[in-house]
Design an enzyme around this catalytic site. Sequence first.
Site, PDB file in Angstrom:
ATOM      1  N   TYR A  27       0.807  -1.231   0.000  1.00 28.37           N
ATOM      2  CA  TYR A  27       0.000   0.000   0.000  1.00 28.37           C
ATOM      3  C   TYR A  27       0.838   1.278   0.000  1.00 28.37           C
ATOM      4  O   TYR A  27       0.280   2.373  -0.008  1.00 28.37           O
ATOM      5  CB  TYR A  27      -0.923   0.016   1.225  1.00 28.37           C
ATOM      6  CG  TYR A  27      -1.916  -1.121   1.238  1.00 28.37           C
ATOM      7  CD1 TYR A  27      -2.979  -1.161   0.333  1.00 28.37           C
ATOM      8  CD2 TYR A  27      -1.782  -2.174   2.145  1.00 28.37           C
ATOM      9  CE1 TYR A  27      -3.884  -2.206   0.340  1.00 28.37           C
ATOM     10  CE2 TYR A  27      -2.688  -3.226   2.166  1.00 28.37           C
ATOM     11  CZ  TYR A  27      -3.726  -3.239   1.257  1.00 28.37           C
ATOM     12  OH  TYR A  27      -4.626  -4.278   1.266  1.00 28.37           O
ATOM     13  N   HIS A  32      -4.746   6.293  -1.136  1.00 28.48           N
ATOM     14  CA  HIS A  32      -5.399   6.174   0.169  1.00 28.48           C
ATOM     15  C   HIS A  32      -4.419   6.405   1.318  1.00 28.48           C
ATOM     16  O   HIS A  32      -4.834   6.602   2.457  1.00 28.48           O
ATOM     17  CB  HIS A  32      -6.017   4.783   0.285  1.00 28.48           C
ATOM     18  CG  HIS A  32      -7.356   4.763   0.973  1.00 28.48           C
ATOM     19  ND1 HIS A  32      -8.145   5.876   1.151  1.00 28.48           N
ATOM     20  CD2 HIS A  32      -8.055   3.726   1.535  1.00 28.48           C
ATOM     21  CE1 HIS A  32      -9.263   5.534   1.788  1.00 28.48           C
ATOM     22  NE2 HIS A  32      -9.228   4.245   2.042  1.00 28.48           N
ATOM     23  N   ASN A 125     -13.513   6.388   5.126  1.00 26.32           N
ATOM     24  CA  ASN A 125     -13.833   5.324   6.080  1.00 26.32           C
ATOM     25  C   ASN A 125     -13.013   5.362   7.363  1.00 26.32           C
ATOM     26  O   ASN A 125     -13.489   4.943   8.419  1.00 26.32           O
ATOM     27  CB  ASN A 125     -13.690   3.957   5.406  1.00 26.32           C
ATOM     28  CG  ASN A 125     -14.826   3.684   4.441  1.00 26.32           C
ATOM     29  OD1 ASN A 125     -15.949   4.148   4.645  1.00 26.32           O
ATOM     30  ND2 ASN A 125     -14.543   2.944   3.377  1.00 26.32           N
TER      31      ASN A 125
END
Length: 199
Positions: A27, A32, A125
Site C-alpha cells: 500500500y 489512500h 472510512n
Amino acid sequence: MFFKSKQFSNSNIDYLIVGLGNPGRQYENTRHNAGFIALDYLADELNAKVNRIKFKSTIGEATLSGHRCLLMKPSTFMNLSGQAVTEAMRFYKLPPEKVIILCDDINLDVGNIRIRRKGSDGGQNGVKNIIYLSGSDAFPRVKIGIGKKPHPDYDLKDWVLSRFTDKDKIVLKDTLPKIVDAVRLIVNEDIDKAMNLYN
C-alpha cells in the site's frame, strides 16, 4: 458523547497528530495513504522518528511550536483507524479538539488541501470509524486531495488503492510543506487562519 472536552485535561502529550493509511509495502505511496505520506514528511521536518509500536500504531514524539505531539500511523488498516486513535485518546486524556487527522479526499484535486474544524466523515472510512468509536466529529482535519476517479464506472476501491502518477508526485511534493504549515497553525489554535490560507 464518548469524549467531552471539559472532562479531560491534557497530560504529557498536548496533541495527537494522526496520518491515516493502510500498513504494508503493497500500500506504500497509494492514494489512500496520503495521510501516511504527509505524516512521514511532518516527522522528517521535525527530526522525529516514527518507529515505536504502541496503540495499534507506529508512533513517535515531536515538539511543534512548543507543544508536545504524538505522531501516529495506525496499523489497523483504514476502516478500523478509530481503534488506534481512541486508545491513544484515552491514555493521554485528550479531547477530540486536540486530535488532528491527516487523510485523503477524492473530492479534491491532487495538490489541493482543505482544513476542517469538525464535521461528517465525507465518505472517508478511517474518519468514519474514528467518529463512530469516539462518539464525536469534533476532530480538526487536513484533507489531502488525491483526485477524482478517472470516470464514473471506475471502481472506487481500485482508484484509492492505485499509486500516484509521476506528475501527481511532483504536485504532492509541493503540497506537503503547506500541510505542515496548516498543522502548525492548528496546534497554535489558529485553525481559522489555516482555513483562510488553504481552503
